[in-house]
Each structure stands twice: as structure tokens, then as C-alpha cells.
Design an enzyme around this catalytic site. Structure first.
Site, PDB file in Angstrom:
ATOM      1  N   ARG A  58     -16.768   9.121 -50.321  1.00 44.20           N
ATOM      2  CA  ARG A  58     -16.883  10.549 -50.004  1.00 44.20           C
ATOM      3  C   ARG A  58     -16.906  11.453 -51.242  1.00 44.20           C
ATOM      4  NH1 ARG A  58     -12.791  12.659 -46.244  1.00 44.20           N
ATOM      5  NH2 ARG A  58     -11.549  10.762 -46.442  1.00 44.20           N
ATOM      6  N   GLU A 112      -1.036   1.430 -38.337  1.00 49.19           N
ATOM      7  CA  GLU A 112      -2.226   2.115 -38.837  1.00 49.19           C
ATOM      8  C   GLU A 112      -2.819   2.968 -37.717  1.00 49.19           C
ATOM      9  OE1 GLU A 112      -3.581   2.189 -42.225  1.00 49.19           O
ATOM     10  OE2 GLU A 112      -1.445   1.820 -42.065  1.00 49.19           O
ATOM     11  N   ASN A 143      -9.029  35.553 -96.721  1.00 52.10           N
ATOM     12  CA  ASN A 143      -9.754  36.336 -95.722  1.00 52.10           C
ATOM     13  C   ASN A 143     -11.200  35.866 -95.677  1.00 52.10           C
ATOM     14  OD1 ASN A 143      -9.612  39.112 -94.099  1.00 52.10           O
ATOM     15  ND2 ASN A 143     -11.596  38.947 -95.107  1.00 52.10           N
TER      16      ASN A 143
END
Ligand code: UD1
Ligand code: MG
Length: 450
Positions: free
Chosen positions: A15, A154, A359
């Protein structure tokens, strides 16, 4: 008492409608199987056996990346859960102790649940994990008699009376290894599915005078994944839980529902996470940092006081020291940014080290790839890298140096030096005006002709 884990992961997961084996689908960016393995690791298992089937090789690879000692067995045909556990027999040869059976597609199990199962083993031969189901649907039903578990029915084989039971089988169990395989030998396949049901162990054990019970946990922990919708729902459950944990730990999430976390995300106290931030695997953010909106982080470490984003991308190997600044549209990969350094705008820093206090100007790029190999850029402390500098690696810029805006740095720059590498500018007086006039006249002629 030593324990061994047997993790059932042979199922195809039809699925899921996927080429990827079901247990490898990720929740919070970690494969479901790994979630199950991590849950089981609380028992410090002496051995871990993964029962694979569909996509066995891929499953084995993921399992052994998580635990190199994990033993992989292959169930060629999926003949049922008891048949699956039976495949682990040889891998558990010589092991004495408890076997705990987990499912690879049940990723939410909490450590204390496993501990309670092991504790219940002290007075029972076989312990099953059950849960009260809001909607018992197709789960196996647990038929209890006081504390004793009498049998598991089950759904397909259940009577209407059985189906009214809401206490359901998670599928997980704990049992002494020797006993487990003895019981499995007696399981047949005379049932509605023609499968060897692990659930039959309960009645067989009772017939032999063994004690069987069920331990209960909340349903969220037994949540299994069978479809993409389940997967999405499971991820949502995980995210909700992880966000709540972070909030409890003192992390500010400005819009919690927009922050996407990985299973291993670590964030320190008093850090602020703005909206729409995505954490991939392997991220640690220390206390007191700020991750601004729309940033994407994976495989990186952000230290105290650092500010990242908005719109920053930190890729694997990005190491930000304290009080660094990484601004908008900046990408950092495999690079150490030392304390107080700033890369504030529109830059790519990859395979590099940037010294403290440096920087990096807007639009700087470390040209790290020559089309075949990657090379490093080393930038010292307190360097000023001018805007739009191209650093063609391998290259080193010494501490205290500067690069002029627009420079293409192809040679090392010594400390305190200024590197300038750009075409000389020339100003031509009056040229702009002439050019404008020429162009306007041209446009007027064209508009007339049209
Ligand atoms: C099983 C239980 C059921 C329980 C439910 C909980 C049995 C007979 N039934 O049913 O009581 O309520 O789980 O989710 O045990 N697997 C293998 N090899 C096989 C068959 C299964 O590795 O031959 C693996 C699957 O990949 C999965 C797990 O075992 O991870 C459970 O199998 P699944 O087919 O989902 O069992 P259910 O029918 O859901
Ligand atoms: Mg199932």
C-alpha cells in the site's frame, strides 16, 4: 539477563505504492527501521537480528549503517510473522536470554514500554504488548482472563464476540530464546490466511502450562505505517512531539507548526527559531542562538550566540563558532566559521575555513570545484573580504589582509596585504550623454517605422 532484538522487516508494504522497501521510508528524515532499532537499543541488546525480504540488500545497508553488528537474515517468502521470527534462529545460535520481537514499521515505541515488557518477564514465560484501540479495526484481539493472556484471535478468524474486544495485539513480544523457538516449531498455518501466525504462540504456551501475560501501552506507540497517508500522519505525530519537547526544554519556536525537525535535532535553551525553518539530519544548535525565518540546516553545528538567516542554508560540515553571523542567501558547506566572523549577504563558502573576526563581503564565492576535484580556501583572522570577491581554491588569505571588491583571488595573499585584481576603470567625459542621445534617436526611428 541479556536480550536480543529480532526486528521484522520483510514485508513489501504494497500500500506504500513504492519501489523503496516500506521500512526504509523516513519519519523525521530517519528510516522507520532505524527508529525501531533506536527504540530497541534501550535494552542494550547483545544481538540484533533484522529479518529482511523485500529489498533485503537496501534494508541491510541501512541497518548496518546504524549498527555494524546487526545480523541480517533473509526471509525469501513471507509466510507469516512466526515464519519470519523462525528465520532468526541461526543468527541467535548460542544466545541465551530474552528475545524481544519488534516490527520495523512501528517507529514510535518508547523505551519504558520495552523495559516494562522485560520486567513482566520476571513472572511470565511470554509477554505480549497490547494496547486499547480507539478503532480496533483489523488488529488481532487479546483475550484476557484477569492478568493472564489466554489467546490472540486474528481479525480474520475472530467471532463477533471476539471482535467486540478493544484490547489489541501490537505484535511485539518478549520471551526466553530457547522457549520461543520451541514454541515456534509448533505453529501451523491452518487459519484464514494460511500463514504461520506468531500470535499462535500464546495458546501453544498455555497448553504447555507456561505463563502468558500482556503489558499495555498507549496506542500512539504501536502506530504502524502501511500507506503514504499513514507515513504523513506518523511524521506529523513525530513533529508535534518533538516540537513540544523543544518548547519544554526552553527553546522558543515562534510558529511551532512551521518548524520541521529531524529525529536527531538538538537545540539548546533560549535559542529562538523563527517561522519556516527546516532541520535536516545531524544538526546541533547550542543555547542562545537565533535561527531566522526560512533557513535550511543539515549536518551542521551552530554555537552560542550565532545568528543564522533569514534564508540561510547550512549544509553538512558547516561549523559556526560563537557569535558568528550568517545572513540572507548565504550557503555554507564543509566550512568552519570562527568566532565573531560574518558572512552576511549572498555568498557561498564551501570547503573553507574563515578566521575569527573576519568579514566576508556580499557576493563572495569560494570557487571550490574545478569540475573534477574540490579544493580548500583558508582565510585568516580579521580579514576583510571585499564584496564580489572570487576566491579560486586552493588559496590562502593571511590574517589582517584585505581583498578589494571584485577581486578574483588566484594566488595566496600574505598577512596584512591588500589584494586587488580587477580591470582598471576609465572614465570618458561626456560619453554617457552622447550614448543616450544616440540610443534615443535609434529608438525613435524604430518606433516610427513600426
Ligand atoms: C500482525 C498481528 C496482529 C497485530 C498486528 C499489529 C500476526 C499474525 N498478527 O498482523 O495480531 O494486531 O500485527 O500491527 O502476527 N512480516 C514479515 N514476514 C512475514 C510477515 C510479516 O517480516 O512473513 C513483518 C511485516 O513486514 C510487518 C510485521 O511483520 O513489519 C507484521 O506483519 P503484518 O503483515 O503487518 O501483520 P498484520 O496482519 O498487521
Ligand atoms: Mg500490519
Amino acid at each position: 539477563m541479556s536480550t536480543a532484538l529480532v526486528i521484522l522487516a520483510a514485508g513489501k508494504g504494497t500500500r506504500m505504492n513504492s519501489d523503496i522497501p516500506k521500512v526504509l521510508h523516513p519519519i523525521a528524515q530517519v528510516p522507520m527501521l532505524v527508529h525501531a532499532m533506536r527504540a530497541g537499543s534501550v535494552l542494550a541488546p547483545e544481538r540484533t537480528v533484522i529479518v529482511t525480504g523485500h529489498g533485503a540488500e537496501a534494508v541491510a545497508k541501512v541497518a548496518q549503517a546504524e549498527d555494524e553488528d546487526a545480523r541480517i537474515v533473509v526471509q525469501d517468502q513471507q509466510l507469516g510473522t512466526a515464519h519470519a521470527v523462525a528465520q532468526a534462529r541461526a543468527a541467535l545460535d548460542g544466545f541465551t536470554g530474552d528475545v524481544v520481537v519488534l516490527y520495523g514499521d512501528t517507529p514510535f515505541l518508547q523505551p519504558d514500554t520495552l523495559e516494562r515488557m522485560i520486567a513482566a518477564r520476571a513472572d511470565n514465560d511470554l509477554v505480549i504488548l497490547g494496547f486499547e484501540a480507539a478503532d480496533p479495526a483489523r488488529y488481532g484481539r487479546l483475550v484476557m482472563n484477569g492478568d493472564a493472556l489466554e489467546r490472540i484471535v486474528e481479525f480474520k478468524d475472530a467471532s463477533d464476540e471476539d471482535r467486540a474486544i478493544t484490547f489489541c495485539n501490537s505484535g511485539l513480544l518478549a520471551c526466553d530464546a530457547g522457549t520461543l523457538f520451541d514454541l515456534i516449531d509448533a505453529v501451523g498455518n491452518d487459519n484464514a490466511s494460511g500463514e504461520y501466525y506468531l500470535t499462535d504462540l500464546v495458546e501453544i504456551a498455555r497448553d504447555r502450562g507456561l505463563k502468558v501475560t500482556a503489558v499495555s501501552c498507549d496506542e500512539a506507540q504501536t502506530l504502524g505505517v502501511n500507506s503514504r497517508a499513514d507515513l504523513a500522519a506518523a511524521d506529523a505525530v513525530f513533529q508535534a512531539r518533538a516540537r513540544a519537547d523543544l518548547l519544554d526544554l526552553g527553546v522558543t519556536l515562534m510558529a511551532p507548526e512551521t518548524v520541521y525537525l529531524a529525529a536527531d535535532t538538538v537545540i539548546g535553551r533560549d535559542t529562538v527559531i523563527e517561522p519556516n525553518v527546516v532541520f535536516g539530519p545531524g544538526v546541533t544548535v547550542e543555547s542562545g542562538a537565533t535561527i531566522r525565518a526560512f533557513s535550511h540546516l543539515e549536518g551542521c553545528h551552530v554555537s552560542r550566540g550565532a545568528v543564522v538567516g533569514p534564508y540561510a542554508r547550512l549544509r553538512p560540515g558547516a561549523e559556526l563558532a560563537e557569535n558568528t553571523r550568517i545572513g540572507n542567501f548565504v550557503e555554507i558547506k564543509n566550512a568552519e566559521i570562527a568566532e565573531g566572523a560574518k558572512v552576511n549577504h549572498l555568498s557561498y563558502v564551501g570547503d573553507a575555513s574563515v578566521g575569527a573576526g573576519t568579514n566576508i563581503g556580499a557576493g563572495t564565492i569560494t570557487c571550490n570545484y574545478d569540475g573534477v576535484m574540490k579544493h580548500r580556501t583558508v582565510i585568516g583572522e580579521n580579514v576583510f573580504v571585499g564584496s564580489n570577491t572570487m576566491l579560486v581554491a586552493p588559496v590562502t588569505v593571511g590574517s589582517g589582509a584585505m581583498t578589494a571588491t571584485g577581486t578574483i583571488v588566484t594566488r595566496d595573499v600574505e598577512p596584512d596585504a591588500l589584494a586587488v585584481g580587477r580591470a582598471k576603470q576609465e572614465n570618458k567625459p561626456g560619453y554617457a550623454r552622447k550614448l543616450f542621445e544616440m540610443l534615443k534617436a535609434k529608438k525613435a526611428r524604430r518606433d516610427k517605422g513600426a
